[in-house]
Design a protein around this motif. Structure first.
Motif, PDB file in Angstrom:
ATOM      1  N   LYS A 118      -7.175 122.435  21.088  1.00  0.00           N
ATOM      2  CA  LYS A 118      -8.035 123.573  21.042  1.00  0.00           C
ATOM      3  C   LYS A 118      -8.269 124.265  22.523  1.00  0.00           C
ATOM      4  O   LYS A 118      -8.781 123.445  23.271  1.00  0.00           O
ATOM      5  CB  LYS A 118      -9.060 123.320  20.330  1.00  0.00           C
ATOM      6  CG  LYS A 118     -10.193 124.444  20.219  1.00  0.00           C
ATOM      7  CD  LYS A 118     -11.293 124.236  19.440  1.00  0.00           C
ATOM      8  CE  LYS A 118     -12.307 125.161  19.891  1.00  0.00           C
ATOM      9  NZ  LYS A 118     -13.807 124.763  19.785  1.00  0.00           N
ATOM     10  N   GLU A 119      -7.918 125.513  22.648  1.00  0.00           N
ATOM     11  CA  GLU A 119      -8.312 126.140  23.995  1.00  0.00           C
ATOM     12  C   GLU A 119      -9.659 125.977  24.242  1.00  0.00           C
ATOM     13  O   GLU A 119     -10.476 126.441  23.293  1.00  0.00           O
ATOM     14  CB  GLU A 119      -7.545 127.353  24.202  1.00  0.00           C
ATOM     15  CG  GLU A 119      -6.103 127.501  24.134  1.00  0.00           C
ATOM     16  CD  GLU A 119      -5.313 128.829  24.586  1.00  0.00           C
ATOM     17  OE1 GLU A 119      -6.263 129.814  25.069  1.00  0.00           O
ATOM     18  OE2 GLU A 119      -4.263 129.300  24.075  1.00  0.00           O
ATOM     19  N   ILE A 120     -10.521 126.002  25.700  1.00  0.00           N
ATOM     20  CA  ILE A 120     -11.496 125.845  25.861  1.00  0.00           C
ATOM     21  C   ILE A 120     -11.940 127.352  26.216  1.00  0.00           C
ATOM     22  O   ILE A 120     -11.225 127.824  27.141  1.00  0.00           O
ATOM     23  CB  ILE A 120     -11.897 124.978  26.805  1.00  0.00           C
ATOM     24  CG1 ILE A 120     -11.499 123.390  26.406  1.00  0.00           C
ATOM     25  CG2 ILE A 120     -13.182 124.999  27.481  1.00  0.00           C
ATOM     26  CD1 ILE A 120     -11.694 122.338  27.594  1.00  0.00           C
ATOM     27  N   ASP A 121     -13.068 127.926  26.024  1.00  0.00           N
ATOM     28  CA  ASP A 121     -13.440 129.195  25.879  1.00  0.00           C
ATOM     29  C   ASP A 121     -14.360 129.006  27.472  1.00  0.00           C
ATOM     30  O   ASP A 121     -15.083 128.032  27.533  1.00  0.00           O
ATOM     31  CB  ASP A 121     -14.276 129.765  24.789  1.00  0.00           C
ATOM     32  CG  ASP A 121     -14.800 131.242  25.133  1.00  0.00           C
ATOM     33  OD1 ASP A 121     -14.074 131.965  26.091  1.00  0.00           O
ATOM     34  OD2 ASP A 121     -15.587 131.755  24.467  1.00  0.00           O
ATOM     35  N   ASP A 123     -17.084 130.456  27.915  1.00  0.00           N
ATOM     36  CA  ASP A 123     -18.563 130.522  27.613  1.00  0.00           C
ATOM     37  C   ASP A 123     -19.047 129.407  26.896  1.00  0.00           C
ATOM     38  O   ASP A 123     -20.154 128.989  26.259  1.00  0.00           O
ATOM     39  CB  ASP A 123     -18.652 131.651  26.958  1.00  0.00           C
ATOM     40  CG  ASP A 123     -18.564 132.928  27.746  1.00  0.00           C
ATOM     41  OD1 ASP A 123     -18.987 133.010  29.113  1.00  0.00           O
ATOM     42  OD2 ASP A 123     -17.977 133.976  27.138  1.00  0.00           O
ATOM     43  N   GLU A 124     -17.742 128.538  26.356  1.00  0.00           N
ATOM     44  CA  GLU A 124     -18.195 127.264  25.491  1.00  0.00           C
ATOM     45  C   GLU A 124     -18.914 126.246  26.321  1.00  0.00           C
ATOM     46  O   GLU A 124     -18.802 125.730  27.330  1.00  0.00           O
ATOM     47  CB  GLU A 124     -17.017 126.676  25.007  1.00  0.00           C
ATOM     48  CG  GLU A 124     -16.940 125.836  23.965  1.00  0.00           C
ATOM     49  CD  GLU A 124     -15.652 125.132  23.341  1.00  0.00           C
ATOM     50  OE1 GLU A 124     -15.543 124.115  22.853  1.00  0.00           O
ATOM     51  OE2 GLU A 124     -14.717 126.020  23.614  1.00  0.00           O
ATOM     52  N   ASP A 125     -20.085 125.612  25.517  1.00  0.00           N
ATOM     53  CA  ASP A 125     -20.653 124.555  25.936  1.00  0.00           C
ATOM     54  C   ASP A 125     -19.868 123.156  25.502  1.00  0.00           C
ATOM     55  O   ASP A 125     -19.667 122.723  24.792  1.00  0.00           O
ATOM     56  CB  ASP A 125     -22.169 124.383  25.300  1.00  0.00           C
ATOM     57  CG  ASP A 125     -22.826 123.353  25.754  1.00  0.00           C
ATOM     58  OD1 ASP A 125     -22.625 122.846  26.841  1.00  0.00           O
ATOM     59  OD2 ASP A 125     -23.903 122.944  25.062  1.00  0.00           O
ATOM     60  N   LEU A 126     -19.463 122.400  26.698  1.00  0.00           N
ATOM     61  CA  LEU A 126     -18.617 121.304  26.515  1.00  0.00           C
ATOM     62  C   LEU A 126     -19.426 120.144  26.317  1.00  0.00           C
ATOM     63  O   LEU A 126     -18.886 119.127  25.879  1.00  0.00           O
ATOM     64  CB  LEU A 126     -17.770 121.014  27.885  1.00  0.00           C
ATOM     65  CG  LEU A 126     -16.859 122.217  28.182  1.00  0.00           C
ATOM     66  CD1 LEU A 126     -16.166 122.037  29.359  1.00  0.00           C
ATOM     67  CD2 LEU A 126     -15.858 122.396  27.002  1.00  0.00           C
TER      68      LEU A 126
END
Length: 127
Positions: A118-121, A123-126
């Protein structure tokens, strides 16, 4: 002694012959002492064990022989990562052994497709 006698005239590289002998003797030892060996499909078990030995001797056992790893990674980190790969490799080797035994050839063996990540956005909280 019979395994050694059968292997002697084989025209294969010495390292291959030694791996085959090691696998054959190990399986014979396990059969002799009632250890776990899948006798329902013995040719597949032999091929799988041979592939595992090839993986270990040509990959895992060579890691300590390298003094400098890529990007300066230390030996302990490399070993830990290889240890994490081992279950996936053994599962893949099992598939290859089954196919090679059914086809009676290794010509058509292929690597399984890689899993899509899955590609990481941005703005995504990892966490």
């Amino acid at each position: 002694m019979e395994i050694d006698r059968q292997a002697q005239p084989a025209k294969v590289p010495h390292c291959v012959k030694e791996l085959v002998l090691r696998v054959g003797k190990a399986i014979l030892h396990e059969l002799r002492y009632n250890q776990r060996v899948d006798t329902s499909n013995l040719p597949q078990a032999v091929v799988e064990r041979y592939m595992q030995e090839m993986y270990k001797s040509n990959f895992e056992e060579r890691i300590p022989l390298t003094s400098k790893h890529h990007a300066g990674v230390d030996n302990a980190t490399v070993r830990e990562r290889v240890k994490g790969l081992r279950p996936d490799m053994l599962a893949e080797i099992s598939k290859w052994a089954k196919k090679a035994t059914v086809d009676e050839d290794v010509k058509n063996l292929r690597r399984s497709p890689r899993k899509r990540m899955k590609e990481i956005d941005l703005d995504e909280d990892l966490l």
